[in-house]
Design an enzyme around this catalytic site. Structure first.
Site, PDB file in Angstrom:
ATOM      1  N   ASP A 295      -2.893  -2.799  -6.472  1.00  0.00           N
ATOM      2  CA  ASP A 295      -2.483  -1.476  -6.952  1.00  0.00           C
ATOM      3  C   ASP A 295      -3.666  -0.512  -7.022  1.00  0.00           C
ATOM      4  OD1 ASP A 295      -1.716   0.705  -8.760  1.00  0.00           O
ATOM      5  OD2 ASP A 295       0.073  -0.491  -9.133  1.00  0.00           O
TER       6      ASP A 295
ATOM      7  N   SER B 134       0.535   3.698  -5.896  1.00  0.00           N
ATOM      8  CA  SER B 134       1.517   2.840  -6.549  1.00  0.00           C
ATOM      9  C   SER B 134       2.937   3.388  -6.339  1.00  0.00           C
ATOM     10  CB  SER B 134       1.169   2.682  -8.029  1.00  0.00           C
ATOM     11  OG  SER B 134       1.854   1.592  -8.605  1.00  0.00           O
TER      12      SER B 134
END
Length: 748
Positions: free
Chosen positions: A228, A82
């Protein structure tokens, strides 16, 4: 004598065991390559840097990197998830910690996370949508079904930013060949399993790793939809070890689980469920740390994962966290000479302006390739101008038919090519919008209009479109409209519109008392040809034909009147305003001349000219908007349906809506606003206005002496559905009104 031996069961078992072990070894991912010419590797452990996910909190990674550089700690591998994948990817590409810090400080996060193109980039045709009172958002409506995007943010502007920052290593497709070997961790949206990205486009890998489900569009790589990586492996310690790290320096910027007192809403419950995924897999990874590894947890306090406006405040927190374990870090410091040799052994970043040998359009839309190519100014034989390319792509995206417009640099032999990839909206090409416009002066006079509009784009390769609209309320109506560009660059166009409308025309005496109200009902046809000037202006010539009736609703009874309009018109428009609702900078103007003639179908001959202009400028949270409107009729012979109307909020505040009518009208206004509150999707303003003007029936009556002075004080709210105003107005003859207004109103 021949001897034949038969393997025993034990021997056969040993062979099978060795085969299984060999197969396992062959299947195990090979460690990432470390530059063999790095003289500092001898006698020291290989250091892996693990940067966890945490949204805006991940900016703390930059502070950690600054301390590592200060301590001369070599980084041999980087694994990130991320926000950690963004910082890690940039560092792996050869950027220094101060350079990354500078980019974070310069980043306009509000703009990056807003997919809507800036108003300056929108096509002039799309800017005219703002003239309507429809809600800002639109949904797809195709094959009888409502369709919406997969996520709130499609990542168009973020992708461009990542492409620009990673451009020097765009040709590096094997992440082991970056200045620092690197891995980005994403998650497979179908299975939820960890996906480690080691090849391909660095920008795309980073983008996939931080595609928060429902917030950002998933990214397709090798046939998989990736999101993610935090849901699968938020702190990828195991990935760094598989790359070959002997020791790991781990930076955990997760916010952890909410306490019970923080869970007070449904949103809090949902957030806690997401925290379970991130926190549990983080704990599993941290349990594998040994005595030689270093864990850094920056003290980030109340900086939330979505608080990107506070991202720069997370950087010193990262420094603080690293200094708290500085003695553990010092174990891996090199001498100045060793560190210099280590840095020298890294592959440097390539120049950022390669010469382009060819330009290719990868078009996944109903539009023709030439529509896209006409808006790309990059040419073979010239160095790539990234800033200009981003502007070109912004204009393409401003057509608002593309889900994404992205670019890539490719190598084919010894040639470098620019590939522009355009993908149409997955929820298009038909769109529904709704709208409400309402005002109330709290003195018995009010307006209310509710409308629905359907727009169908991409009718053909040149992006023709048609639109249907209808509204109910005090002024009901319906229309059908077509707009057809005539060339690939949309410089020239043809347009046509038919419709029905009903409107009120009030008549007042000199004392301001209403003496009559006419109800006009009519049908209209408009045809036009025009020329657009980039995204900022338009010239149009055309013909209007209208026919209808007028009957008195208030006043002395009179027979119903029939009326006809036949006129030619010429209109010049200019629009460089950054917002039509609450502008900060720019200007907007329109000048229109129309000539009604009996031979074109009008009841009588007349000539009219109208000019409107507004200009905004700002300092800090303050804005001033100056406006001027002037309209006149030659020979004072305009028919009832062509009288100018004036009155209402910011159009001589204190009067009723359209209280004044006349052959001539003039209005000068000065509006001051101060922004008092701002979050990502909501802003509020306090403002005041000073206005001077009137409407006159005869040329001889036009004078400053009989102009009205008016003013207002208001609260303005810029909301996701549109502008909302609460205002009080008064004129110098003591007319007073209070307004509640939803819909466009601020600019002329």
């Amino acid at each position: 004598m021949n001897l034949v031996t038969t393997p025993t069961a034990a021997a056969r078992g040993a062979v099978r065991c060795m085969a299984v072990v060999l197969a396992s070894l062959l299947a195990w991912p090979a460690p990432a390559a470390v530059p063999t010419d790095d003289p500092t590797l001898a006698g020291r452990p290989r250091v892996g840097l693990v940067l966890g996910g945490g949204g805006a909190r991940g900016a703390a990674h930059v502070g950690v990197l600054k301390v590592l550089e200060e301590l001369r700690i070599p980084v041999d591998y980087i694994a990130g998830t991320s926000m950690g994948s963004i910082i890690g990817g940039l560092y792996a590409s050869g950027m220094s910690a101060p350079e990354i810090e500078q980019e974070i400080q310069a980043m306009n996060w509000d703009d990056v996370f807003q997919d809507a193109p800036s108003r300056t980039e929108r096509s002039f045709r799309r800017k005219r949508d703002d003239d309507l009172y429809t809600f800002k958002g639109r949904v797809g409506f195709n094959d009888g079904r409502i369709q919406v995007p997969l996520a709130y943010v499609r990542g168009q502007k973020l992708d461009l930013a990542l492409n620009r920052l990673t451009l020097p290593v765009v040709h590096v497709k094997d992440f082991d060949r970056l200045p620092i070997p690197y891995r980005a961790v994403a998650a497979d949206l179908e299975t939820g399993k960890e996906v480690v990205l080691a090849r391909g486009s660095l920008a795309k890998a980073v983008r996939a790793s931080m595609a928060v489900p429902a917030a950002f569009d998933p990214v397709e790589i090798d046939g998989r939809l990736l999101v993610d990586g935090g849901i699968a492996n938020n702190v990828p310690v195991n990935v760094a070890r598989r790359m070959g790290a002997d020791v790991v320096i781990v930076v955990d910027v997760g916010s952890g689980l909410y306490e019970r007192k923080q869970i007070t809403t449904a949103l809090g419950v949902t957030g806690q469920l997401a925290n379970f995924l991130f926190t549990l897999n983080t704990e599993q990874q941290l349990k594998t740390l040994g005595s030689k590894d270093v864990l850094i947890r920056p003290p980030l306090g109340d900086i939330g994962g979505g608080s990107f406006e506070r991202a720069t405040a997370a950087i010193p927190a990262g420094e603080h966290g690293a200094r708290e374990v500085i003695e553990a870090l010092r174990r891996y410091s090199l001498s100045p000479e060793q560190y210099a040799r280590h840095l020298a052994s890294r592959k440097g970043r390539r120049p950022t302006a390669p010469v382009i040998d060819f330009v290719r359009i990868d078009n996944h839309s109903r539009l023709g390739d030439d529509v896209i190519a006409a808006r790309i100014t990059a040419r073979p034989g010239q160095p790539l101008d990234v800033s200009q390319l981003e502007q070109d792509i912004g204009r393409l995206y401003g057509l608002e038919v593309f889900e994404s417009v992205r670019y890539d640099l490719v190598r084919e032999g010894d040639r470098t090519g620019l590939v522009v990839r355009a993908t149409e909206n997955s929820w298009g090409p038909g769109y529904l919008q709704f709208g409400i416009a309402s005002s109330n002066d709290l003195q018995g006079d009010s307006t209310f209009r509710f409308g629905v509009m359907y727009t169908r784009t991409e009718l053909n390769a040149l992006n023709g479109e048609w639109r249907l609209g209808a509204q109910i309320g005090d002024e009901p109506g319906a229309f059908a409209e077509i707009h057809q560009p005539l060339d690939a660059a949309s410089r020239y166009f043809a347009a046509g519109k038919v419709g029905y409308s009903a409107s009120n025309v009030n008549v007042f005496d000199a004392a301001g008392n209403q003496t009559a109200r006419y109800r006009l009902n009519g049908y209209a046809l408009e045809l036009g040809l025009g020329r657009e000037f980039g995204t900022w202006g338009e010239g149009r010539i055309g013909y209007r034909r209208e026919s209808g009736t007028a009957d008195i609703r208030i006043g002395e009874p009179a027979p119903e009147l029939d009326w006809d309009v036949g006129e030619a018109f010429l209109r010049l428009s200019d629009d460089k305003m950054d917002s039509l609702y609450f502008p900060r900078t720019g200007h907007i103007g329109v000048a229109e001349y129309r000539a009604g003639r009996e031979e074109m179908g009008a009841d009588n001959d007349y000539d009219q000219l109208q000019v409107n202009y507004s200009h905004a400028f700002s300092w800090g949270a303050n804005t001033i908007v100056g406006g001027l409107r002037a309209a006149t009729t030659g020979d004072d012979n305009a028919p009832l349906e062509r009288l100018y109307r004036l009155g209402g909020f910011l159009r001589l505040s204190g009067l009723q809506e359209n209280e004044l009518t006349g052959q001539h009208a003039g209005l000068a206004s000065l509006i001051y606003m101060r922004r008092v509150y701002k979050v990502r999707f909501f802003q509020s303003y306090l403002g005041a206005s000073l206005e001077l003007g009137n409407a006159w029936q005869d040329t001889d009556d036009v004078s400053m002496d009989n102009s009205l002075v008016a003013g207002s004080a208001f609260v303005g709210l810029d909301t996701p559905i549109g502008p909302l105003y609460f205002a009080w107005g008064r004129t110098d003859r003591d007319d007073r009104a209070v307004y509640i207004y939803l819909g466009p109103r601020l600019t002329l």
